[in-house]
Scaffold this motif. Structure first.
Motif, PDB file in Angstrom:
ATOM      1  N   THR A  22       0.824  -1.207   0.000  1.00 53.16           N
ATOM      2  CA  THR A  22       0.000   0.000   0.000  1.00 53.16           C
ATOM      3  C   THR A  22       0.859   1.258   0.000  1.00 53.16           C
ATOM      4  O   THR A  22       0.556   2.225  -0.705  1.00 53.16           O
ATOM      5  N   GLY A  38       0.978   4.012  -2.780  1.00 56.66           N
ATOM      6  CA  GLY A  38       0.728   5.393  -2.374  1.00 56.66           C
ATOM      7  C   GLY A  38       1.774   6.354  -2.905  1.00 56.66           C
ATOM      8  O   GLY A  38       1.475   7.512  -3.184  1.00 56.66           O
ATOM      9  N   LEU A  45       0.261   6.771  -6.416  1.00 62.00           N
ATOM     10  CA  LEU A  45      -1.118   7.271  -6.539  1.00 62.00           C
ATOM     11  C   LEU A  45      -1.434   8.455  -5.638  1.00 62.00           C
ATOM     12  O   LEU A  45      -2.434   9.129  -5.841  1.00 62.00           O
ATOM     13  N   GLY A  46      -0.639   8.671  -4.610  1.00 63.54           N
ATOM     14  CA  GLY A  46      -0.918   9.703  -3.622  1.00 63.54           C
ATOM     15  C   GLY A  46      -1.260   9.064  -2.290  1.00 63.54           C
ATOM     16  O   GLY A  46      -1.474   7.857  -2.189  1.00 63.54           O
ATOM     17  N   VAL A  61      -4.941   6.076  -0.170  1.00 65.90           N
ATOM     18  CA  VAL A  61      -5.093   4.800  -0.862  1.00 65.90           C
ATOM     19  C   VAL A  61      -5.590   3.734   0.106  1.00 65.90           C
ATOM     20  O   VAL A  61      -5.410   3.841   1.320  1.00 65.90           O
ATOM     21  N   ARG A 109      -4.415   5.728 -13.163  1.00 66.29           N
ATOM     22  CA  ARG A 109      -4.766   6.949 -12.417  1.00 66.29           C
ATOM     23  C   ARG A 109      -5.324   6.645 -11.036  1.00 66.29           C
ATOM     24  O   ARG A 109      -5.115   7.390 -10.099  1.00 66.29           O
ATOM     25  N   ARG A 110      -6.090   5.564 -10.904  1.00 64.29           N
ATOM     26  CA  ARG A 110      -6.778   5.277  -9.642  1.00 64.29           C
ATOM     27  C   ARG A 110      -6.468   3.904  -9.055  1.00 64.29           C
ATOM     28  O   ARG A 110      -7.000   3.539  -8.025  1.00 64.29           O
ATOM     29  N   GLN A 111      -5.607   3.138  -9.715  1.00 65.88           N
ATOM     30  CA  GLN A 111      -5.325   1.779  -9.243  1.00 65.88           C
ATOM     31  C   GLN A 111      -3.878   1.416  -9.549  1.00 65.88           C
ATOM     32  O   GLN A 111      -3.346   1.802 -10.580  1.00 65.88           O
ATOM     33  N   SER A 143      -6.937   4.227  -5.284  1.00 64.66           N
ATOM     34  CA  SER A 143      -6.952   5.591  -4.771  1.00 64.66           C
ATOM     35  C   SER A 143      -8.283   5.810  -4.079  1.00 64.66           C
ATOM     36  O   SER A 143      -9.343   5.471  -4.616  1.00 64.66           O
ATOM     37  N   GLN A 170      -9.298   8.809  -3.170  1.00 69.31           N
ATOM     38  CA  GLN A 170      -9.728  10.185  -3.452  1.00 69.31           C
ATOM     39  C   GLN A 170     -10.813  10.171  -4.499  1.00 69.31           C
ATOM     40  O   GLN A 170     -10.741   9.443  -5.492  1.00 69.31           O
ATOM     41  N   SER A 177     -13.050  11.631  -7.572  1.00 67.51           N
ATOM     42  CA  SER A 177     -12.663  12.407  -8.763  1.00 67.51           C
ATOM     43  C   SER A 177     -13.442  13.677  -8.864  1.00 67.51           C
ATOM     44  O   SER A 177     -14.494  13.831  -8.426  1.00 67.51           O
TER      45      SER A 177
END
Length: 139
Positions: free
Chosen positions: A65, A69, A72-73, A76, A105-107, A135, A137, A139
């Motif tokens: 993770t 992270g 992805l940021g 997560v 972008r999200r995974q 992610s 977060q 959208s």
């Protein structure tokens, strides 16, 4: 937006009560990679004197993770992971090295190799894991 760096990753880990309980620490973070370490002590053993598989699974989950992270940021969540135990874990320290193998972008999908470290510094592979991290977060 502040960069998600090693210091922020360490603060995030420290904010997890279970991570404090097992005394986990992040020793490397960034560029789709993370290294998590745990000192092996008696209270983390199972009945046969080996490091408990749950501790190995925890280390894999968190290392996967954190690696994701870094790509992805900071927001997560683990979507799922699998772990294969290669051999019983004994030694002074557990090292979980995770690396993102694919990120959108999200995974992200990441792999983690878990090693035990002996007194002489020799490392022994004890488990491998792979997981998917999303992610959190919106959208």
């Amino acid at each position: 937006m502040q960069e998600f760096d090693l210091e922020m990753a360490r603060k995030a880990l420290e904010s997890q009560p279970f991570s404090r309980l097992v005394q986990a620490r992040i020793t490397a973070f960034g560029g789709g990679k993370a290294v998590l370490e745990i000192g092996i002590r008696e209270e983390l053993h199972q009945q046969n004197g080996f490091l408990h598989g749950g501790v190995l699974a925890y280390a894999a989950d968190n290392a996967l993770t954190f690696a994701a992270g870094s790509a992805l940021g900071p927001a997560v969540l683990t979507s799922g992971f699998s772990i294969q135990y290669v051999r019983p874990a004994t030694g002074l320290r557990l090292v979980a090295r995770a690396e993102v193998v694919h990120a959108g972008r999200r995974q992200a999908t990441a792999r983690c190799d878990l090693f035990t470290v002996k007194e002489d510094g020799a490392e022994t592979l004890c488990a491998v894991a792979q997981g998917t991290v999303l992610s959190a977060q919106s959208s």
